[in-house]
Design an enzyme around this catalytic site. Structure first.
Site, short mmCIF file in Angstrom:
data_model
loop_
_atom_site.label_atom_id
_atom_site.label_comp_id
_atom_site.label_asym_id
_atom_site.label_seq_id
_atom_site.Cartn_x
_atom_site.Cartn_y
_atom_site.Cartn_z
N GLY A 1 -4.02 5.35 1.18
CA GLY A 1 -4.36 5.99 0.07
C GLY A 1 -5.28 5.43 -0.78
O GLY A 1 -6.23 5.94 -1.59
N ALA B 1 0.00 4.88 -0.54
CA ALA B 1 0.97 5.65 -1.01
C ALA B 1 2.13 5.15 -1.21
O ALA B 1 2.26 4.09 -0.69
CB ALA B 1 1.02 6.85 -0.34
N GLU C 1 -1.66 4.52 8.43
CA GLU C 1 -0.84 6.02 8.43
C GLU C 1 -0.21 5.97 9.83
O GLU C 1 0.84 6.41 9.95
CB GLU C 1 -1.65 6.86 8.17
N GLU D 1 -8.55 5.53 0.73
CA GLU D 1 -9.13 6.70 0.72
C GLU D 1 -9.91 6.85 -0.89
O GLU D 1 -10.61 7.59 -0.91
CB GLU D 1 -7.95 7.72 0.79
#
Length: 257
Positions: free
Chosen positions: A112, A66, A135, A115
């Site tokens: 992300g 992200a 993270e 993911e």
């Protein structure tokens, strides 16, 4: 439609979605998530599209997480909404897609980005790709379904090791643990992804969609996966594709789906 942060092209029944922020290692900021949502909806609605490929622009990154700069001013409520949005895109538009979605992981797939790749039905990776969920090094945890999908794909112990250490692994390690379908030289990555989709396109699209749904039901506690399989199996007997497939088999010819 015009997209700010991705490229969208349909060619030979494949929708190619390329996250196009190479200077930021294709990080998923909120505008990119909006673009991705719109592109996926377009691909799902387009009857000419039979499959979807998601990749990243440039040679360094698939999606390197992200955009952390956007996190600084988020409230708890904002963060909740952002996570919900990611879950919607990755689950409803990718994982539950009736059309096969393949991630062509051409570089770093972190946070992300990993993911996103895990939400796809299959993951093919360059031999230079690096994978990870960093993270916890930011005081967070994966927020777009990573804790759940990684555990399903590689098992509880390996998932916890990746998440809790925040360490990156190689594409080869990802392949060995079942996270990656195939590892390929960078120059052959997209050709292989297209080859696999072409094989899928030669099969019944109705049966493919049913098979995706039945496999997804395996991890859905609200559904009995065995019953979903029984229902799809029996319902497919009513389809034109079934009649064509059986007729072709008995006639010793290729089916025309």
């Amino acid at each position: 439609m015009e997209y700010q942060n991705l490229l969208y092209q349909v060619d030979k029944h494949i929708a190619f979605i390329t996250i196009n922020r190479a200077s930021a290692l294709n990080a998923l900021n909120q505008q990119t998530l909006d673009d991705l949502e719109a592109a996926l909806v377009s691909a799902q609605r387009d009857v000419e599209v039979k499959g979807i490929v998601i990749t990243g622009a440039g040679e360094k990154a698939f999606v390197a997480g992200a955009d952390i700069k956007e996190f600084i001013d988020l409230s708890q409520s904002d963060a909740h909404s952002l996570s919900q949005k990611g879950h919607y895109i990755f689950t409803e538009l990718i994982e539950k897609s009736k059309k096969p979605v393949i991630a062509a992981v051409n570089g770093f797939a972190l946070g992300g980005g990993l993911e996103l790749a895990m939400a796809c039905h299959m993951r093919f990776a360059s031999d230079q790709a690096k994978l990870g969920l960093p993270e916890v090094s930011l005081g967070l945890l994966p927020g777009y379904g990573g804790t759940q999908r990684l555990t399903r794909l590689v098992g509880r112990g390996r998932a916890l090791q990746m998440i809790l250490t925040a360490d990156m692994i190689s594409a080869d390690d990802g392949f060995r643990m079942g996270l990656i379908n195939e590892v390929l030289p960078a120059e052959g990555l997209m050709d292989r992804v297209i080859q696999v989709l072409d094989r899928i396109f030669s099969r019944s699209s109705t049966a493919v969609a049913s098979a995706i749904d039945a496999v997804n039901a395996c991890d859905d506690s609200s559904r009995n996966g065995y019953q979903v399989e029984i229902d799809h199996f029996s319902n497919l007997f009513l389809t034109d594709d079934f009649k064509e497939g059986v007729d072709a088999f008995l006639g010793k010819r290729k089916p025309n789906f």
